[in-house]
Design an enzyme around this catalytic site. Structure first.
Site: not given
Ligand code: ADP
Length: 415
Positions: A7, A99, A189, A250, A396
């Protein structure tokens, strides 16, 4: 198979080595052999590497790019004193799973990477300029260092959400903008929401078609997903991960006029404002202290810091609002599932999010809620709650590793 799950972020590289194959997937006996994180690539990088549950190795080294960082990991992995079970050299890695953040409308599932796929990923850069270039760097570095024969698979954050109906993914702007430029909600996600739904099915014995739940992933990035009939029906992140819930740095949802207004008032460029919205907003922007929820909770409790309290209140308010919206969209839900660093570890945030929702049939059991702090799957609602609430720690990387096996062996991809 030993899968190297990679990732890559703009200045980071996260990896896991996972032993998995069809049999292990069926029996749920996949095994995480090693993991690591390299941050601040491009300068003196901070390195954490760990074999199984052993104490991690922590160090620093000047690593100029993702290729040097990956070379560092490979060297560590191959030296005799590291002793990762079953791994003594590169030959013991059988595939690499990447990913990839944005697959746009082109990639609706995980896929074996070849030149055509790389071309497709390059085409998606416009839509994800902050993320896909780093993912591509990881793919190129892995090709070079593991060799061209090593199967590599792309697993997309967006893919799970490709089942959203038009009414959920379109923005109410001129339709031509969607037709010409593919301006729409994609959602992110996806591997996390998919994993949570998968674990929910395992926990309850429900079929995929019978899975009507709301999943809430609260980490540094945060998103909620309405899952109907086992498929993503709506989600809070948009064309980019900026939309939706308030996050660590964010802003989440905001009136686009604010951007134009600030251009004029502050004389900032669009780039500066987008950088503010992505990197200096959310929990950090409101508290003025940190993007770290654990620290904010500490400040709120120990010093009653007004802005820490406000940041937490705003964060929970936004999650509550999305849960309410998704309950309405789906005519109720069979469960609400929390995941992510905050969702899995903070009883306070879960309590605040779910407070005063008894009218909707949601009742938390506070003692269960307090117990769910150690990465365990747990029911945290009261027995008489109409909507059960679970904490389901996400994984994940496991989805990435399993999808890599499936893509390499041409097996079906169950949702
Ligand atoms: P990422 O999205 O980068 O994978 P994580 O899922 O690890 O991040 O979530 C990080 C967030 O989880 C941080 O805000 C951190 O403070 C928060 N967190 C972790 N443990 C706790 C805790 N015990 N209480 C409150 N927040 C926590």
């Amino acid at each position: 198979m030993n899968v190297f799950v990679l990732n890559c972020g703009s200045s980071s590289l996260k990896f896991q080595i996972i032993s998995t194959d069809e049999d292990q997937i069926a029996k749920d006996t996949d095994q995480q052999l090693a993991k690591g994180l390299i941050e601040r690539i491009g300068s003196e990088a901070i390195i954490t590497l760990q074999v199984g549950d052993q104490p991690p190795f922590k160090g620093a080294a000047p690593l100029r790019d993702h290729k040097s960082a990956l070379a560092y990991v490979i060297k560590w992995m191959s030296q005799p004193e590291t002793r990762i079970p079953g791994i003594t050299s590169l030959n013991d890695i059988h595939a690499v799973g990447h990913r990839v953040v944005h697959g746009a409308e082109r990639f609706k599932g995980s896929i074996l990477i070849d030149d055509a796929v790389i071309g497709g990923l390059q085409d998606c850069i416009d839509l994800a300029p902050l993320h896909n270039p780093a993912n591509l760097k990881g793919i190129f570095a892995a090709r070079e260092l593991f060799g061209p024969q090593m199967p590599q698979v792309a697993v997309f954050d967006t893919a799970f959400h490709s089942t959203m109906p038009e009414k959920a993914y379109l923005y109410a702007i001129p339709y031509q903008l969607y037709r010409r430029f593919k301006v729409r909600k994609y959602g992110f996600h996806g591997t996390s929401h998919r994993y949570i739904a998968f674990r929910y099915r395992k926990l309850t014995g429900k079929s995929r078609q019978d899975t009507n739940i709301i999943t809430v992933h609260l980490g540094n990035g945060c998103s909620a997903c309405a899952i109907k009939g086992g498929k993503s029906f709506d989600t809070s992140m948009g064309m980019t991960p900026l939309e939706g819930l308030m996050m660590g740095t964010r802003s989440g949802d905001i009136d686009p006029t604010v951007i134009d207004y600030l251009v004029h008032k502050e004389g900032s460029s669009f780039d500066e404002i987008f950088s503010t919205l992505n990197k200096r907003s959310g929990l950090l922007g409101i508290s003025g202290l940190t993007n770290d929820m654990r620290e904010l909770e500490g400040e709120a409790e120990e010093h009653q810091d007004r802005r820490a309290i406000l940041a937490i209140d705003m964060f929970c308010h936004r999650v509550k609002k999305y849960i309410g919206a998704y309950l309405a969209e789906m005519n109720g839900a069979d469960a609400i599932c929390f995941a992510g660093g905050i969702g899995e570890n903070s009883p306070t945030i879960r309590r605040k999010v779910l407070s005063d929702m008894d009218w909707l049939g949601i009742l938390l059991d506070e003692s269960r809620n307090q117990q769910a702090v150690r990465g365990k799957e747990m029911l945290i609602s009261a027995d008489d709650s109409r909507v059960p609430v679970y904490v389901i720690p996400t994984n994940e990387e496991l989805i990435l590793a399993r999808d890599t096996v499936r893509a390499v062996k041409s097996l079906p991809f169950p949702c």
